[in-house]
Design a protein around this motif. Structure first.
Motif, PDB file in Angstrom:
ATOM      1  N   PHE A  69       0.860  -1.305   0.028  1.00 29.01           N
ATOM      2  CA  PHE A  69       0.078   0.044  -0.084  1.00 29.01           C
ATOM      3  C   PHE A  69       0.708   1.430  -0.038  1.00 29.01           C
ATOM      4  O   PHE A  69       0.522   2.209  -0.720  1.00 29.01           O
ATOM      5  N   PHE A  70       1.828   1.270   0.780  1.00 30.76           N
ATOM      6  CA  PHE A  70       2.623   2.405   1.030  1.00 30.76           C
ATOM      7  C   PHE A  70       3.591   2.556  -0.138  1.00 30.76           C
ATOM      8  O   PHE A  70       3.737   3.820  -0.893  1.00 30.76           O
ATOM      9  N   ARG A  71       4.039   1.584  -0.796  1.00 35.68           N
ATOM     10  CA  ARG A  71       4.609   1.628  -1.885  1.00 35.68           C
ATOM     11  C   ARG A  71       4.317   2.095  -3.161  1.00 35.68           C
ATOM     12  O   ARG A  71       4.716   2.777  -3.878  1.00 35.68           O
ATOM     13  N   ASP A  72       3.052   1.479  -3.521  1.00 41.33           N
ATOM     14  CA  ASP A  72       2.267   2.127  -4.538  1.00 41.33           C
ATOM     15  C   ASP A  72       1.812   3.557  -4.204  1.00 41.33           C
ATOM     16  O   ASP A  72       1.843   4.292  -5.283  1.00 41.33           O
ATOM     17  N   PHE A  73       1.642   4.147  -3.120  1.00 42.91           N
ATOM     18  CA  PHE A  73       1.345   5.432  -3.061  1.00 42.91           C
ATOM     19  C   PHE A  73       2.415   6.348  -3.324  1.00 42.91           C
ATOM     20  O   PHE A  73       2.289   7.559  -3.911  1.00 42.91           O
ATOM     21  N   MET A  74       3.681   5.992  -2.784  1.00 40.52           N
ATOM     22  CA  MET A  74       4.831   6.667  -2.912  1.00 40.52           C
ATOM     23  C   MET A  74       5.230   6.747  -4.303  1.00 40.52           C
ATOM     24  O   MET A  74       5.487   7.641  -4.804  1.00 40.52           O
ATOM     25  N   LYS A  75       5.002   5.626  -5.122  1.00 39.46           N
ATOM     26  CA  LYS A  75       5.161   5.686  -6.391  1.00 39.46           C
ATOM     27  C   LYS A  75       4.278   6.426  -7.326  1.00 39.46           C
ATOM     28  O   LYS A  75       4.648   7.083  -8.066  1.00 39.46           O
ATOM     29  N   LYS A  76       2.915   6.312  -6.937  1.00 40.16           N
ATOM     30  CA  LYS A  76       2.008   7.057  -7.668  1.00 40.16           C
ATOM     31  C   LYS A  76       2.111   8.595  -7.629  1.00 40.16           C
ATOM     32  O   LYS A  76       2.065   9.337  -8.499  1.00 40.16           O
ATOM     33  N   TYR A  77       2.545   9.044  -6.437  1.00 40.17           N
ATOM     34  CA  TYR A  77       2.723  10.402  -6.188  1.00 40.17           C
ATOM     35  C   TYR A  77       4.312  11.005  -6.301  1.00 40.17           C
ATOM     36  O   TYR A  77       4.723  12.159  -5.900  1.00 40.17           O
ATOM     37  N   ARG A  78       5.034   9.966  -6.768  1.00 37.75           N
ATOM     38  CA  ARG A  78       6.515  10.119  -6.926  1.00 37.75           C
ATOM     39  C   ARG A  78       7.033  10.985  -5.811  1.00 37.75           C
ATOM     40  O   ARG A  78       7.906  11.854  -5.679  1.00 37.75           O
ATOM     41  N   ILE A  79       6.933  10.263  -4.499  1.00 39.20           N
ATOM     42  CA  ILE A  79       7.484  11.021  -3.335  1.00 39.20           C
ATOM     43  C   ILE A  79       8.642  10.227  -2.969  1.00 39.20           C
ATOM     44  O   ILE A  79       9.508  10.813  -2.396  1.00 39.20           O
TER      45      ILE A  79
END
Length: 215
Positions: free
Chosen positions: A204-214
């Protein structure tokens, strides 16, 4: 970089710190975050009908107060008679009310006593947590999920507590691995984390960070 975990439960904070240890941010609990900022936090509402609704309420409430990245989680616990495979009666299903219904929440010892009494009545109980999370990074970026990959593995509840206790996680002391019948506390490492599903939260966190390029 800090992300606030919207809970005061030290055991849950420690679990998430282990689960997300490879990410380039620090997980800070509510008490530490409030002390660091010199503010007094009020308890967030938990009036939802599902774990996801409760997680969303808590995350939104703490984000408004703290104004920084924050996430909250919530769980529902569901029970089956292990011998028959039938679910326990509806009135005995904890769901989102793991610590009891009404305004008063059961203490660790009261909670343990309650579930031990259920095992004494029904025999071994198969249990599973259905988990949800809501993450708010800022007013434009947020994500939430109650997908099954966040749910933990099924496990057994026994009526004989393990000698080890961890504050905030009383049921871990009566939880057995489904495959081996061993107490999680007698298995290697942090095997009891399987009850919650570390892999799902990491994804969940990896996908979020990747989606928003964090990252």
């Amino acid at each position: 970089m800090q992300i606030i975990y919207g809970t005061g439960n030290d055991g849950k904070i420690a679990y998430m710190q282990r689960a997300l240890r490879d990410f380039p941010f620090e997980i800070l609990g509510l008490k530490a975050a409030a002390k660091e900022r010199g503010i007094v936090l009020t308890e967030a509402p938990e009036t939802g009908a599902t774990p996801l609704e409760n997680a969303r309420q808590k995350a939104e409430s703490y984000f408004e107060i703290l104004g920084c990245p924050v996430f909250s989680c919530d769980s529902g616990l569901y029970l089956w008679n292990y011998a028959t495979g039938e679910p326990l009666p509806e009135e005995l299903q904890p769901g989102i009310h793991v610590r009891g219904r009404g305004e008063r929440r059961l203490s660790d010892e009261e909670l343990l006593s309650h579930y031990i009494s259920l095992v004494k009545e029904y025999g071994l109980i198969r249990a599973r947590y259905k988990n949800a999370i809501c993450l708010i990074w800022d007013r434009q970026r947020r994500a939430e999920s109650m997908d099954e990959e966040l749910w933990g593995d099924s496990f057994l509840l026994t009526d004989v507590p393990h000698k080890k206790r961890v504050p905030g996680f009383p049921l871990d002391s009566i939880s057995l691995d489904m495959d081996t019948g061993k107490y999680y506390y007698d298995m290697e490492g942090d095997s009891q984390d399987d009850i919650v599903s570390e892999e799902g939260f990491v994804r969940f966190f990896r996908d979020f960070m990747k989606k928003y390029r964090i990252l």
